[in-house]
Write a protein that holds these residues in place. Structure first.
Motif, PDB file in Angstrom:
ATOM      1  N   PRO A 181      -4.230   3.532  -0.201  1.00 21.95           N
ATOM      2  CA  PRO A 181      -4.629   3.164   1.166  1.00 21.95           C
ATOM      3  C   PRO A 181      -6.121   2.875   1.290  1.00 21.95           C
ATOM      4  O   PRO A 181      -6.533   2.067   2.101  1.00 21.95           O
ATOM      5  CB  PRO A 181      -4.222   4.395   1.995  1.00 21.95           C
ATOM      6  CG  PRO A 181      -3.196   5.095   1.177  1.00 21.95           C
ATOM      7  CD  PRO A 181      -3.574   4.848  -0.252  1.00 21.95           C
ATOM      8  N   SER A 182      -6.916   3.545   0.472  1.00 21.89           N
ATOM      9  CA  SER A 182      -8.359   3.358   0.569  1.00 21.89           C
ATOM     10  C   SER A 182      -8.918   2.984  -0.794  1.00 21.89           C
ATOM     11  O   SER A 182      -8.595   3.616  -1.800  1.00 21.89           O
ATOM     12  CB  SER A 182      -9.034   4.641   1.078  1.00 21.89           C
ATOM     13  OG  SER A 182     -10.433   4.474   1.168  1.00 21.89           O
ATOM     14  N   GLN A 222       0.469   0.600  12.757  1.00 20.97           N
ATOM     15  CA  GLN A 222       0.348   0.817  11.315  1.00 20.97           C
ATOM     16  C   GLN A 222      -0.975   0.270  10.794  1.00 20.97           C
ATOM     17  O   GLN A 222      -1.630   0.896   9.942  1.00 20.97           O
ATOM     18  CB  GLN A 222       1.525   0.152  10.584  1.00 20.97           C
ATOM     19  CG  GLN A 222       1.587   0.468   9.098  1.00 20.97           C
ATOM     20  CD  GLN A 222       2.817  -0.097   8.423  1.00 20.97           C
ATOM     21  OE1 GLN A 222       3.656  -0.740   9.069  1.00 20.97           O
ATOM     22  NE2 GLN A 222       2.933   0.109   7.119  1.00 20.97           N
ATOM     23  N   ASP A 278      -3.770   2.637  11.584  1.00 22.02           N
ATOM     24  CA  ASP A 278      -3.738   3.787  10.672  1.00 22.02           C
ATOM     25  C   ASP A 278      -4.318   3.437   9.308  1.00 22.02           C
ATOM     26  O   ASP A 278      -4.850   4.305   8.608  1.00 22.02           O
ATOM     27  CB  ASP A 278      -2.295   4.287  10.503  1.00 22.02           C
ATOM     28  CG  ASP A 278      -1.783   4.995  11.743  1.00 22.02           C
ATOM     29  OD1 ASP A 278      -2.606   5.360  12.612  1.00 22.02           O
ATOM     30  OD2 ASP A 278      -0.542   5.178  11.863  1.00 22.02           O
ATOM     31  N   LEU A 279      -4.215   2.166   8.926  1.00 21.84           N
ATOM     32  CA  LEU A 279      -4.733   1.721   7.627  1.00 21.84           C
ATOM     33  C   LEU A 279      -6.205   1.314   7.703  1.00 21.84           C
ATOM     34  O   LEU A 279      -6.765   0.820   6.725  1.00 21.84           O
ATOM     35  CB  LEU A 279      -3.891   0.555   7.092  1.00 21.84           C
ATOM     36  CG  LEU A 279      -2.460   0.929   6.685  1.00 21.84           C
ATOM     37  CD1 LEU A 279      -1.637  -0.318   6.388  1.00 21.84           C
ATOM     38  CD2 LEU A 279      -2.472   1.849   5.470  1.00 21.84           C
ATOM     39  N   VAL A 294      -4.618  -6.740   4.661  1.00 19.97           N
ATOM     40  CA  VAL A 294      -3.462  -5.842   4.752  1.00 19.97           C
ATOM     41  C   VAL A 294      -2.462  -6.465   5.714  1.00 19.97           C
ATOM     42  O   VAL A 294      -2.746  -6.613   6.903  1.00 19.97           O
ATOM     43  CB  VAL A 294      -3.881  -4.440   5.228  1.00 19.97           C
ATOM     44  CG1 VAL A 294      -2.654  -3.562   5.435  1.00 19.97           C
ATOM     45  CG2 VAL A 294      -4.822  -3.800   4.214  1.00 19.97           C
ATOM     46  N   ASN A 339       6.652   0.532   3.389  1.00 19.24           N
ATOM     47  CA  ASN A 339       6.544  -0.890   3.067  1.00 19.24           C
ATOM     48  C   ASN A 339       7.815  -1.615   3.488  1.00 19.24           C
ATOM     49  O   ASN A 339       8.869  -1.001   3.674  1.00 19.24           O
ATOM     50  CB  ASN A 339       6.327  -1.089   1.564  1.00 19.24           C
ATOM     51  CG  ASN A 339       4.882  -0.890   1.143  1.00 19.24           C
ATOM     52  OD1 ASN A 339       4.136  -1.838   1.007  1.00 19.24           O
ATOM     53  ND2 ASN A 339       4.485   0.373   0.955  1.00 19.24           N
ATOM     54  N   ILE A 378       0.860  -1.187   0.000  1.00 16.32           N
ATOM     55  CA  ILE A 378       0.000   0.000   0.000  1.00 16.32           C
ATOM     56  C   ILE A 378       0.895   1.234   0.000  1.00 16.32           C
ATOM     57  O   ILE A 378       2.008   1.208   0.548  1.00 16.32           O
ATOM     58  CB  ILE A 378      -0.927  -0.012   1.228  1.00 16.32           C
ATOM     59  CG1 ILE A 378      -1.948  -1.157   1.093  1.00 16.32           C
ATOM     60  CG2 ILE A 378      -1.644   1.309   1.419  1.00 16.32           C
ATOM     61  CD1 ILE A 378      -2.824  -1.334   2.302  1.00 16.32           C
ATOM     62  N   VAL A 412     -11.181  -3.686   5.984  1.00 13.29           N
ATOM     63  CA  VAL A 412      -9.770  -4.049   6.115  1.00 13.29           C
ATOM     64  C   VAL A 412      -9.599  -5.094   7.220  1.00 13.29           C
ATOM     65  O   VAL A 412     -10.026  -4.885   8.360  1.00 13.29           O
ATOM     66  CB  VAL A 412      -8.902  -2.813   6.414  1.00 13.29           C
ATOM     67  CG1 VAL A 412      -7.462  -3.214   6.674  1.00 13.29           C
ATOM     68  CG2 VAL A 412      -8.974  -1.835   5.239  1.00 13.29           C
TER      69      VAL A 412
END
Length: 825
Positions: free
Chosen positions: A530-531, A594, A597-598, A580, A442, A438, A537
């Motif tokens: 990300p979206s 993380q 946040d995703l 994810v 990474n 994403i 998710v």
């Protein structure tokens, strides 16, 4: 429609009104027109944007519904603009189109894939996407955006479109005339003229469509295509219907028209949306839609009977009323299956056309009621009826919102851990993983290994260094140079990288060996935003770069394969279930931060140590997130965790039952200290109660060779291993060495925990695992159809990666999550 003849008008639904008969006929005809299903692209291999080291020998495209393959095609446009034809090869599923290029793809650069998909009902969707060989390049034929990728509705000609819209009207009228043929016989010559005019019109439409299809694709394609076979069936039924009309007596006169009408309706219903429905309700949809069309046919035939004075209006009211009720009930059902939400009514082409048609109906009803007052209103009614007929024809050609790909279908293959495999030399294989794949931070994990005799990855021990260059080929971002660091047992090499563009990135890795050899390999890794639309998710904290990185990666891939199937079927209300994965090399807290946040809504851990699962569970609970754990290191019913593993206590009891079945008189159990080990041991003890089998328990020994030698001297009956792979491997290797040196094995065998059911463990823990010397207490059966389907899916999703038992455990975890989403939303 007004004046002296007004009392003779058909007044079936409303007490008066000049256009009631016309309105009723048109409502029936418009309702009878089957909206066509459309095949949209779901996934392809090569994928859109893929960068390949060498040209593909075959291109496979999967669609949302079954294809009429003789009419479907693919044309490639090379980087220099010249067209490359293709020919179809064997496809594994009715929804798949597989082609091979007619000539070798020798040029490097970006190729456009221009595809034409024709559904089972004859409707066409076209689209285009691109892939690259060697490196990306400019190619004006490659379309960008999801519309070009999934496809847009198309038609091969205006004449065919008109004929295809009118033919269902004719078939419904013809079926109605056949169903009420005995009633209509009283109308005399006028009824015969109507009946034979309908025969002639339907036959002319069918022959015209057949002639167009044959002229475009040839006679052989027509005979082998679904469109051709359907037209042939309709023509055959039409001929039989004409013959039935000539029969004047006998049983055929009573049942042949009815059978012919039902056959025509079933063929017509099968050309609609039944083929695009999930297999679990496809037969139900076909049956409901057939009843719908039959009811409309009876309704229309009753109106015609009144208009021809073949029967008094009063005698047909019950029949028409029953037909109307059936039309309404089945219409609600088919509409519910065809629309996702009420928002589709005003937000889609189909919905807007339907609203327009409803508005025209309201106007027609008002004009019909008031028509006796003014001849001008009759003219207005006719004009509105003409407009409604045009809208109804367009509605019959438009796709239902259900046929258009959900976001989950469109992005089905853009989820999960981005992984690619490539061969190096003759016996080497590299696996590259970009997690989470994403935009943003990474982790690049490169596993360097050799293919063993079973074609599985064996870690390469002679690697001295790994470097990589990551680039996106024209996206505007500069190339990044990376120096990877060894992690785990030096089988994984890892580096952090910041990726700021959603694109297909090219990873060029160079592996330096101890003997001075340098091998270079390229991988294409897809990075997504990300979206994505309507996403749910599922966050996966996973030790991809740890000592058990390969095992963990296989389990994550297995879970992802199951959830990609969920996405392609649009099972979770069409929402995109997105996996994810974040690597744990910076620790569990950093990975969980993380993932939050995703936008993670659920934490899944198909792999991980018990301490990692406990730590992730504590952090997830504080964030209000549920946890699903498939790890073989999680004990029974851990607090706050939904485990997809079997009950370890029950497994211990099952091992006891197996030992008793093998006539064991004593058991030497070797057990570890983890919660899983102790749960299995407790189950083993309880399972031996009343069986008169002695139990001796010890921990895993510091000197495995001496320990196994002692078992040999004592002539141990049954040995049970309850532990994880790392602690059990030395003991199993010692059993293998003892068997090779002396030929001894426990007289009634070795029984092992399901924790040891791993491809890597079986391959590398010793020869005794591969000759049947150990029986695993595992829920995994490699000959089970589910396991075979998982293997098939993995080969399609990630070519080059072999299915493993670890991956199958992950697949089971994914299926459990899928079932929970389907049941609970």
């Amino acid at each position: 429609m007004s004046g002296r003849r007004a009392p003779r008008r058909a007044e079936i639904l409303l007490p008066r009104g000049g256009g009631v008969a016309l309105l009723t006929v048109f409502i029936g005809l418009a309702t009878a027109a089957p909206a066509a299903a459309h095949p949209y692209l779901l996934s392809s291999d090569p994928a859109s944007g893929a960068i390949l080291a060498s040209a593909p020998a075959e291109i496979d495209i999967n669609y949302t519904e079954g294809l009429d393959r003789p009419y479907s095609s693919v044309v490639l446009i090379a980087p220099d603009g010249h067209h490359v034809g293709t020919h179809q090869v064997h496809a594994d599923a009715p929804t798949e189109l597989s082609v091979a290029p007619d000539s070798a793809l020798t040029d490097q650069g970006t190729y456009a894939v221009n595809w034409t998909a024709v559904g089972d009902d004859g409707h066409t969707v076209i689209g285009s996407y691109g892939f690259s060989v060697g490196h990306p390049s400019a190619n004006s034929a490659v379309q960008t955006g999801s519309t070009g990728l999934t496809g847009t509705g198309s038609s091969s000609g205006g004449a065919r479109r008109v004929l295809g819209a009118v033919l269902p009207f004719g078939i419904v009228v013809l079926a109605g005339l056949l169903l009420l043929s005995r009633t209509l016989a009283a109308s005399g010559a006028r009824g015969k003229r109507v009946r034979w005019s309908t025969f002639g019109a339907v036959a002319a439409l069918e022959l015209s469509l057949a002639a167009l299809a044959i002229s475009d694709h040839g006679l052989s394609a027509f005979g082998s295509s679904a469109t051709g076979r359907r037209l042939i069936a309709e023509m055959a039924f039409t001929v039989v219907a004409a013959v039935a009309s000539l029969v004047r007596s006998g049983g055929c006169r009573r049942w042949l028209p009815f059978v012919t009408a039902v056959g025509l309706i079933i063929v017509l219903a099968d050309s609609g949306h039944a083929a695009s429905q999930p297999s679990s309700r496809r037969d139900l949809v076909l049956a409901v839609y057939s009843v719908h069309l039959l009811s409309v046919s009876i309704w229309i035939a009753a109106i015609i009977a009144v208009l021809l004075r073949a029967a008094p209006q009063r005698s047909l009211r019950t029949l028409v009323g029953a037909s109307l009720v059936a039309v309404l009930i089945t219409g609600v059902a088919t509409t519910d299956w065809g629309l996702r939400t009420l928002g589709d009514v005003r937000g889609t082409t189909y919905g807007k056309l339907a609203l327009t048609l409803v508005g025209l109906f309201v106007v027609m009803v008002w004009l019909g009621v008031a028509a006796s007052r003014s001849r001008l209103l009759v003219v207005g009614e006719a004009v509105v009826a003409t407009g409604a007929l045009v809208v109804g024809g367009a509605l019959g050609q438009a796709s239902l919102p259900l046929d258009e790909p959900y976001s989950s279908q469109t992005y089905a293959t853009s989820t999960g851990v981005a992984l690619a495999a490539a061969a190096v030399g003759t016996d080497g294989i590299d696996i590259a993983t970009l997690a989470p794949g994403i935009v943003g931070r990474n982790t690049l994990v490169l596993e360097v290994g050799h293919s063993d005799e079973e074609d599985f990855l064996s870690p390469a021990g002679d690697v001295r260094g790994v470097s990589a260059t990551i680039s996106c080929g024209g996206c505007g971002e500069p190339d990044q140079q990376l120096t990877l660091r060894p992690t785990g047992d030096r089988s994984e090499w890892t580096a952090d990288v910041s990726v700021q563009q959603a694109a297909t990135w090219l990873v060029t890795a160079t592996v330096s060996s101890a003997d001075g050899r340098r091998d270079t390999e390229r991988f294409s890794e897809r990075v997504t935003p990300p979206s994505l639309p309507d996403q749910l998710v599922i966050g996966v904290p996973a030790a991809l770069s740890g000592a058990t990185g390969e095992t963990c990666r296989d389990q994550v891939l297995g879970m992802d394969a199951a959830l990609q199937d969920l996405n392609s079927q649009a099972a979770d209300h069409g929402d995109l279930v997105r996996v994810v994965t974040v690597d744990l090399h910076d620790g569990v807290p950093a990975a969980m931060h993380q993932l939050r946040d995703l936008g993670a809504r659920l934490i899944a851990m198909p792999c991980g140590t018990s301490s990692e699962v406990e730590q992730a569970t504590s952090l997830a609970r504080s964030a209000g997130l549920p946890v699903v754990a498939g790890s073989a290191t999680v004990a029974d019913d851990p607090a706050g965790v939904w485990s997809t593993q079997p009950s370890w206590t029950a497994e211990g009891a099952a091992i006891a039952a197996q030992a008793a079945k093998q006539a064991a008189t004593s058991i030497d159990a070797v057990a570890g200290d983890t919660g899983v080990d102790q749960a299995e041991l407790a189950g083993l003890r309880s399972g031996l109660v009343g069986r008169h089998v002695a139990l001796h328990v010890s921990g895993f020994p510091a000197d495995p060779d001496d320990f196994v030698g002692g078992l040999d001297r004592a002539n141990a009956d049954v040995v049970v291993l309850l532990g994880d792979r790392s602690e059990a491997a030395p003991v199993v290797a010692a059993f293998s060495a003892e068997a090779a040196a002396t030929g001894w094995v426990p007289s009634h065998g070795i029984l092992a925990s399901a924790q040891l059911m791993s491809t890597d463990f079986i391959n590398y823990a010793g020869t005794i695992t591969r000759v049947g010397g150990i029986e695993f207490a595992s829920d995994v059966n490699p000959f089970d159809p589910l396991a075979q389907y998982y293997a098939q899916r993995l080969r399609a999703l990630v070519p080059g990666v072999r299915p493993s038992f670890d991956g199958l455990h992950g697949y089971d975890a994914g299926l459990a999550i899928e079932q929970a989403l389907e049941d609970g939303g």
